[in-house]
Design a protein around this motif. Structure first.
Motif, PDB file in Angstrom:
ATOM      1  N   ALA A   1       6.215  30.127  -0.317  1.00 54.57           N
ATOM      2  CA  ALA A   1       6.130  30.748  -1.640  1.00 54.57           C
ATOM      3  C   ALA A   1       5.927  32.236  -1.448  1.00 54.57           C
ATOM      4  CB  ALA A   1       4.974  30.154  -2.446  1.00 54.57           C
ATOM      5  N   ASN A   2       5.931  32.965  -2.546  1.00 49.71           N
ATOM      6  CA  ASN A   2       5.570  34.365  -2.479  1.00 49.71           C
ATOM      7  C   ASN A   2       4.054  34.508  -2.504  1.00 49.71           C
ATOM      8  OD1 ASN A   2       8.557  34.585  -3.386  1.00 49.71           O
ATOM      9  ND2 ASN A   2       7.943  36.646  -2.752  1.00 49.71           N
ATOM     10  N   ALA A   3       3.582  35.690  -2.204  1.00 46.41           N
ATOM     11  CA  ALA A   3       2.148  35.879  -2.016  1.00 46.41           C
ATOM     12  C   ALA A   3       1.376  35.922  -3.320  1.00 46.41           C
ATOM     13  CB  ALA A   3       1.902  37.166  -1.224  1.00 46.41           C
ATOM     14  N   ASP A   4       2.086  36.184  -4.420  1.00 57.71           N
ATOM     15  CA  ASP A   4       1.415  36.295  -5.709  1.00 57.71           C
ATOM     16  C   ASP A   4       1.824  35.160  -6.635  1.00 57.71           C
ATOM     17  OD1 ASP A   4       4.040  37.142  -6.042  1.00 57.71           O
ATOM     18  OD2 ASP A   4       3.532  38.706  -7.494  1.00 57.71           O
ATOM     19  N   THR A   5       1.196  35.099  -7.791  1.00 54.85           N
ATOM     20  CA  THR A   5       1.546  34.087  -8.782  1.00 54.85           C
ATOM     21  C   THR A   5       2.722  34.564  -9.627  1.00 54.85           C
ATOM     22  OG1 THR A   5       0.029  35.012 -10.419  1.00 54.85           O
ATOM     23  CG2 THR A   5      -0.842  33.320  -8.925  1.00 54.85           C
ATOM     24  N   SER A   6       3.243  33.678 -10.443  1.00 56.21           N
ATOM     25  CA  SER A   6       4.393  33.999 -11.299  1.00 56.21           C
ATOM     26  C   SER A   6       3.975  34.326 -12.723  1.00 56.21           C
ATOM     27  CB  SER A   6       5.365  32.808 -11.311  1.00 56.21           C
ATOM     28  OG  SER A   6       4.721  31.633 -11.770  1.00 56.21           O
ATOM     29  N   VAL A   7       2.699  34.617 -12.927  1.00 49.63           N
ATOM     30  CA  VAL A   7       2.180  34.914 -14.267  1.00 49.63           C
ATOM     31  C   VAL A   7       1.333  36.179 -14.212  1.00 49.63           C
ATOM     32  CG1 VAL A   7       2.241  32.510 -15.024  1.00 49.63           C
ATOM     33  CG2 VAL A   7       0.178  33.417 -13.908  1.00 49.63           C
ATOM     34  N   ALA A   8       1.052  36.727 -15.406  1.00 49.52           N
ATOM     35  CA  ALA A   8       0.340  37.999 -15.471  1.00 49.52           C
ATOM     36  C   ALA A   8      -1.170  37.848 -15.315  1.00 49.52           C
ATOM     37  CB  ALA A   8       0.654  38.699 -16.789  1.00 49.52           C
ATOM     38  N   VAL A   9      -1.725  36.735 -15.746  1.00 52.05           N
ATOM     39  CA  VAL A   9      -3.177  36.569 -15.662  1.00 52.05           C
ATOM     40  C   VAL A   9      -3.607  36.465 -14.211  1.00 52.05           C
ATOM     41  CG1 VAL A   9      -3.304  35.477 -17.924  1.00 52.05           C
ATOM     42  CG2 VAL A   9      -3.052  34.053 -15.878  1.00 52.05           C
ATOM     43  N   SER A  10      -4.872  36.756 -13.954  1.00 52.26           N
ATOM     44  CA  SER A  10      -5.380  36.695 -12.586  1.00 52.26           C
ATOM     45  C   SER A  10      -5.464  35.247 -12.113  1.00 52.26           C
ATOM     46  CB  SER A  10      -6.763  37.339 -12.503  1.00 52.26           C
ATOM     47  OG  SER A  10      -7.728  36.516 -13.136  1.00 52.26           O
ATOM     48  N   THR A  11      -5.558  35.090 -10.815  1.00 52.28           N
ATOM     49  CA  THR A  11      -5.669  33.744 -10.251  1.00 52.28           C
ATOM     50  C   THR A  11      -6.953  33.063 -10.711  1.00 52.28           C
ATOM     51  OG1 THR A  11      -4.367  34.426  -8.332  1.00 52.28           O
ATOM     52  CG2 THR A  11      -5.680  32.432  -8.098  1.00 52.28           C
ATOM     53  N   GLN A  12      -8.035  33.817 -10.800  1.00 55.51           N
ATOM     54  CA  GLN A  12      -9.280  33.215 -11.280  1.00 55.51           C
ATOM     55  C   GLN A  12      -9.139  32.761 -12.719  1.00 55.51           C
ATOM     56  OE1 GLN A  12     -12.099  32.564  -9.320  1.00 55.51           O
ATOM     57  NE2 GLN A  12     -12.442  31.276 -11.123  1.00 55.51           N
ATOM     58  N   GLU A  13      -8.422  33.522 -13.543  1.00 57.55           N
ATOM     59  CA  GLU A  13      -8.195  33.108 -14.925  1.00 57.55           C
ATOM     60  C   GLU A  13      -7.362  31.829 -14.980  1.00 57.55           C
ATOM     61  OE1 GLU A  13      -7.730  36.632 -17.953  1.00 57.55           O
ATOM     62  OE2 GLU A  13      -6.953  37.288 -16.004  1.00 57.55           O
ATOM     63  N   ILE A  14      -6.398  31.682 -14.076  1.00 55.68           N
ATOM     64  CA  ILE A  14      -5.630  30.435 -14.001  1.00 55.68           C
ATOM     65  C   ILE A  14      -6.571  29.267 -13.740  1.00 55.68           C
ATOM     66  CG2 ILE A  14      -3.935  29.137 -12.652  1.00 55.68           C
ATOM     67  CD1 ILE A  14      -2.506  31.798 -12.104  1.00 55.68           C
ATOM     68  N   ILE A  15      -7.444  29.435 -12.767  1.00 55.83           N
ATOM     69  CA  ILE A  15      -8.383  28.363 -12.418  1.00 55.83           C
ATOM     70  C   ILE A  15      -9.285  28.032 -13.599  1.00 55.83           C
ATOM     71  CG2 ILE A  15     -10.340  27.779 -10.944  1.00 55.83           C
ATOM     72  CD1 ILE A  15      -8.989  29.460  -8.730  1.00 55.83           C
ATOM     73  N   ASP A  16      -9.806  29.052 -14.237  1.00 56.59           N
ATOM     74  CA  ASP A  16     -10.734  28.832 -15.358  1.00 56.59           C
ATOM     75  C   ASP A  16     -10.047  28.142 -16.533  1.00 56.59           C
ATOM     76  OD1 ASP A  16     -12.658  30.121 -13.877  1.00 56.59           O
ATOM     77  OD2 ASP A  16     -12.438  32.053 -14.898  1.00 56.59           O
TER      78      ASP A  16
END
Length: 305
Positions: A243-258
């Motif tokens: 995969a690429n090193a970053d996510t495919s969305v604008a929100v932070s990774t912690q926000e994804i988890i939350d």
């Protein structure tokens, strides 16, 4: 290397096969549909026909090799490596039984021909779907994040089942022959033009990326990962998240988890926009370093770096 590349006319293959050729390798595209790229030789092969696969892999790679006084004189393969990307690429393309049967038989035929002909390096396309999240009926959350290669593979659909079966077949051929056989668990493949076409919707609604663990793989970086797998010897049988090193969305990774992974175990700290589809193993063992991001093309609506 002389590379026998299956599925070079598909979405990923028609970028990766020419990329390998651009790096100085001699690439033959074994596919039912020609690629038509000047740097790649097309060879029409039905991979579900074992005789065709064996004959194609044992044959002369290109017309230029007709001038070689001793091509394949050892009685083995004319190729140094096999890259197997060909498959029915998803569910709902063909009936489920046909998807499973076609993909598993083609995979077996390619691995059997390669190893019987003495090829010592096979790189094959596995899939993010093996983890059972992408094509599940209803929402499936990972058991933990970041998702690494130790996460159980629990597919519900015919395509993912065929990919898990392909990994089992590959491990078995490695055990039989000792050849290096590496599986790339490829995340959602994105071509450069798709950033402008698809990503604005992802940035507006992150939930659209749940099935892909919020990850993606730029097809140009997939080419680099494939090249690194071809250049890395001695690992035996291994699978790698790609995969690429970053996510495919604008929100932070912690926000994804939350927001989306409440109650899911978080096995290590994450920061910024770090992917939740772990590529640590590919970095460590293959030296894979992705170079691209949608953030190079689109403006992050949140103004984040």
């Amino acid at each position: 290397m002389r590379i026998f590349f299956t599925g070079g006319s598909g979405k990923a293959g028609h970028h990766v096969a020419p990329y390998l050729a651009s790096q100085g390798h001699q690439v033959t595209n074994a596919d039912l549909t020609p690629l038509g790229h000047p740097g790649v030789t097309d060879l029409r092969v039905d991979l579900t026909d074992a005789g065709q696969v064996y004959s194609a892999m044992a044959g002369t790679p290109t017309m230029a090799d007709l001038d070689d006084p001793d091509p394949g004189a050892s009685g083995g393969s004319a190729y140094d490596a096999v890259v197997h990307f060909a498959a029915i690429p998803a569910i709902l393309v063909a009936p489920d039984a046909a998807t499973f049967a076609t993909n598993v038989l083609a995979h077996y035929n390619v691995l059997e021909a390669a190893t019987r002909l003495g090829v010592r390096k096979v790189v094959f396309a596995s899939s993010e779907t093996t983890y059972g999240i992408c094509f599940a009926r209803g929402e499936r959350k990972p058991l933990y994040v970041p998702v690494d290669e130790e996460h159980p593979v629990v597919p519900e659909d015919s395509y993912a089942m065929s990919k898990v079966a392909g990994e089992v077949v590959s491990r078995s051929f490695h055990a039989r022959t000792g050849a290096d056989v590496y599986g790339l668990r490829i995340n959602n493949v994105i071509e450069p033009h798709e950033y402008a076409e698809k990503f604005p919707a992802f940035l507006a609604d992150p939930s659209l990326r749940r099935r892909n663990v919020f990850a993606y793989i730029d097809v140009r970086d997939l080419g680099r990962a494939t090249l690194r797998a071809l250049q890395t010897d001695g690992l035996g049988f291994e699978v790698f998240n790609i995969a690429n090193a970053d996510t495919s969305v604008a929100v932070s990774t912690q926000e994804i988890i939350d927001t989306f992974y409440d109650g899911v175990e978080v096995r290590r700290p994450v920061s910024g926009h770090e992917t939740l589809y772990s590529i640590d193993k590919a970095r460590d063992l293959l030296g894979y370093v992705p170079e691209h991001s949608w953030r190079d093309v689109l403006e992050d609506p949140r103004g984040a770096a």
